[in-house]
Design a protein around this motif. Structure first.
Motif, PDB file in Angstrom:
ATOM      1  N   THR A   9      45.205 -16.736  49.406  1.00 18.47           N
ATOM      2  CA  THR A   9      45.813 -16.395  50.424  1.00 18.47           C
ATOM      3  C   THR A   9      45.842 -15.086  50.256  1.00 18.47           C
ATOM      4  O   THR A   9      46.970 -14.175  48.848  1.00 18.47           O
ATOM      5  CB  THR A   9      47.086 -16.845  50.849  1.00 18.47           C
ATOM      6  OG1 THR A   9      47.373 -16.703  51.934  1.00 18.47           O
ATOM      7  CG2 THR A   9      48.001 -17.479  49.562  1.00 18.47           C
ATOM      8  N   LYS A  10      46.880 -14.307  51.177  1.00 11.71           N
ATOM      9  CA  LYS A  10      46.956 -12.815  51.140  1.00 11.71           C
ATOM     10  C   LYS A  10      47.792 -12.722  52.121  1.00 11.71           C
ATOM     11  O   LYS A  10      48.100 -12.724  53.442  1.00 11.71           O
ATOM     12  CB  LYS A  10      45.794 -11.504  51.329  1.00 11.71           C
ATOM     13  CG  LYS A  10      45.119 -11.969  52.327  1.00 11.71           C
ATOM     14  CD  LYS A  10      44.258 -10.259  52.127  1.00 11.71           C
ATOM     15  CE  LYS A  10      43.155 -10.183  53.597  1.00 11.71           C
ATOM     16  NZ  LYS A  10      42.001 -11.397  53.563  1.00 11.71           N
ATOM     17  N   THR A  19      48.041 -10.409  46.632  1.00 12.34           N
ATOM     18  CA  THR A  19      47.230 -12.228  46.932  1.00 12.34           C
ATOM     19  C   THR A  19      47.861 -12.808  45.867  1.00 12.34           C
ATOM     20  O   THR A  19      47.554 -11.992  44.604  1.00 12.34           O
ATOM     21  CB  THR A  19      45.605 -10.515  46.881  1.00 12.34           C
ATOM     22  OG1 THR A  19      45.472 -10.353  47.800  1.00 12.34           O
ATOM     23  CG2 THR A  19      44.435 -11.757  46.673  1.00 12.34           C
ATOM     24  N   GLU A  24      47.178 -14.234  57.896  1.00 10.97           N
ATOM     25  CA  GLU A  24      46.417 -15.254  59.411  1.00 10.97           C
ATOM     26  C   GLU A  24      46.803 -15.448  60.293  1.00 10.97           C
ATOM     27  O   GLU A  24      46.527 -16.025  60.949  1.00 10.97           O
ATOM     28  CB  GLU A  24      45.414 -16.247  58.772  1.00 10.97           C
ATOM     29  CG  GLU A  24      44.518 -15.456  57.350  1.00 10.97           C
ATOM     30  CD  GLU A  24      43.478 -16.823  56.837  1.00 10.97           C
ATOM     31  OE1 GLU A  24      43.473 -18.313  57.704  1.00 10.97           O
ATOM     32  OE2 GLU A  24      42.947 -16.320  56.418  1.00 10.97           O
ATOM     33  N   ARG A  74      39.654 -15.176  52.291  1.00 12.99           N
ATOM     34  CA  ARG A  74      40.021 -16.270  51.896  1.00 12.99           C
ATOM     35  C   ARG A  74      38.748 -17.150  51.518  1.00 12.99           C
ATOM     36  O   ARG A  74      37.853 -16.800  51.560  1.00 12.99           O
ATOM     37  CB  ARG A  74      41.098 -16.847  52.825  1.00 12.99           C
ATOM     38  CG  ARG A  74      41.175 -18.345  52.507  1.00 12.99           C
ATOM     39  CD  ARG A  74      42.796 -18.489  53.230  1.00 12.99           C
ATOM     40  NE  ARG A  74      43.835 -18.303  52.788  1.00 12.99           N
ATOM     41  CZ  ARG A  74      44.795 -18.758  53.804  1.00 12.99           C
ATOM     42  NH1 ARG A  74      44.897 -19.889  55.095  1.00 12.99           N
ATOM     43  NH2 ARG A  74      46.303 -18.437  53.690  1.00 12.99           N
ATOM     44  N   TRP A  75      39.299 -17.985  50.404  1.00 12.16           N
ATOM     45  CA  TRP A  75      37.641 -19.069  49.542  1.00 12.16           C
ATOM     46  C   TRP A  75      37.120 -18.205  49.239  1.00 12.16           C
ATOM     47  O   TRP A  75      35.677 -19.005  49.104  1.00 12.16           O
ATOM     48  CB  TRP A  75      37.611 -20.016  50.561  1.00 12.16           C
ATOM     49  CG  TRP A  75      38.910 -20.673  51.088  1.00 12.16           C
ATOM     50  CD1 TRP A  75      38.898 -20.829  52.704  1.00 12.16           C
ATOM     51  CD2 TRP A  75      39.875 -21.469  50.499  1.00 12.16           C
ATOM     52  NE1 TRP A  75      40.247 -21.477  52.586  1.00 12.16           N
ATOM     53  CE2 TRP A  75      40.937 -22.149  51.157  1.00 12.16           C
ATOM     54  CE3 TRP A  75      40.896 -21.458  49.346  1.00 12.16           C
ATOM     55  CZ2 TRP A  75      42.165 -22.572  51.323  1.00 12.16           C
ATOM     56  CZ3 TRP A  75      41.892 -21.825  48.725  1.00 12.16           C
ATOM     57  CH2 TRP A  75      42.467 -22.044  49.822  1.00 12.16           C
ATOM     58  N   ASP A 120      51.958 -15.452  55.840  1.00  8.78           N
ATOM     59  CA  ASP A 120      50.273 -15.456  55.436  1.00  8.78           C
ATOM     60  C   ASP A 120      49.721 -14.734  56.710  1.00  8.78           C
ATOM     61  O   ASP A 120      50.051 -14.883  58.161  1.00  8.78           O
ATOM     62  CB  ASP A 120      50.106 -16.709  55.865  1.00  8.78           C
ATOM     63  CG  ASP A 120      48.402 -17.139  55.595  1.00  8.78           C
ATOM     64  OD1 ASP A 120      47.993 -17.360  54.628  1.00  8.78           O
ATOM     65  OD2 ASP A 120      47.508 -17.084  56.325  1.00  8.78           O
ATOM     66  N   GLY A 175      45.732 -15.924  44.193  1.00  9.74           N
ATOM     67  CA  GLY A 175      44.278 -16.652  43.674  1.00  9.74           C
ATOM     68  C   GLY A 175      44.483 -16.735  42.117  1.00  9.74           C
ATOM     69  O   GLY A 175      45.522 -17.190  42.166  1.00  9.74           O
TER      70      GLY A 175
END
Length: 262
Positions: free
Chosen positions: A4-5, A20, A190, A53-54, A188, A22
């Motif tokens: 996530t960021k 970020t 998003e 992401r991912w 987040d 991870g």
């Protein structure tokens, strides 16, 4: 692997920063530990280095000696290489293999292990909420933003201008596996983009109604869909404070690690 960021924030020192979170992987792509990359001016990165992401990335990193948190690293952003996107097929099987081995029982367990970053599964989620917040950057942040806007006049391609202040916070009230209740807000990126998109696509004629429309659509997503149809895991990213024998943790940042059941 990028988990996530956060939405960008204005910084007097760094102009604009993104945090970020991870997972550090070994050479065989097995999970080693949670990792925080900070600071990074994400919008200033070259397009081919803006990791989604991912995704699994390769980069030169070093421990941030000015940050006591064990998970905090600095990154040489010129070294970023996006290796691949982790598949979400088979009910997110590949992502679960990387994330769930590093799961904690509760925020208390994260703190007891002297960690500042982790993922937990709430025992129950009681309520989604949205609340108004400041509509403008504070004076110091606005001064930085004005400088970026001025630079944009001289260099129109500057990607770091016009960072919008989102005038609402979003989050959940929940109970963890220790029976402790929490109120977490979401940082987040998003989710903030979801609000912006809903507002900008609204058919209502004025800003007030457009915002109400956007808030309702975000509520439908985070309350109706996520709370009832998804299996949510929460990230804890504890805010940096001065180091002490009993460090204090204030801001809890939350994001949704999946958009499907895991």
């Amino acid at each position: 692997m990028i988990a996530t960021k956060t939405y960008p924030s204005i910084s007097v020192k760094y102009k604009e920063t993104v945090c970020t979170a991870g997972i550090l992987l070994d050479d065989n792509e097995k999970p080693l530990q949670w990792i925080r990359i900070y600071p990074i001016r994400f919008r200033e990165l070259e397009i081919d280095k803006r990791y989604p992401r991912w995704s699994i990335i390769s980069a030169k990193i070093e421990k941030n000696e000015k940050d006591y948190r064990a998970e905090s690293f600095r990154i040489d952003d010129t070294s970023i290489e996006i290796i691949k996107k982790v598949s979400t097929e088979n009910n997110w099987a590949d992502i679960k293999k990387l994330i769930l081995p590093l799961q904690f029982k509760s925020p208390k367990e994260i703190k007891e292990q002297k960690k500042s970053l982790g993922i937990i599964k709430p025992l129950s989620i009681e309520k989604y909420f949205s609340e108004p917040t400041e509509r403008e950057w504070n004076k110091k942040q606005q001064a930085v933003q004005d400088q970026l806007d001025l630079f944009d006049l001289l260099e129109p391609s500057n990607p770091m201008s016009n960072l919008e202040k989102i005038p609402y916070t979003f989050g959940y009230k929940f109970t963890d596996c220790d029976g402790i209740k929490h109120k977490y807000t979401i940082s987040d990126w998003e989710i903030m983009q979801l609000y912006r998109k809903c507002r900008n696509k609204s058919k209502f004629p004025d800003l007030e109604l457009q915002e109400k429309d956007a808030l309702e659509k975000v509520r439908q997503k985070l309350e109706n869909s996520f709370m009832h149809d998804k299996d949510l895991y929460f990230y804890n990213l504890y805010n940096r404070q001065s180091q002490s024998s009993s460090p204090k943790f204030y801001d809890y940042w939350l994001s949704i690690p999946t958009y499907s059941k895991i």
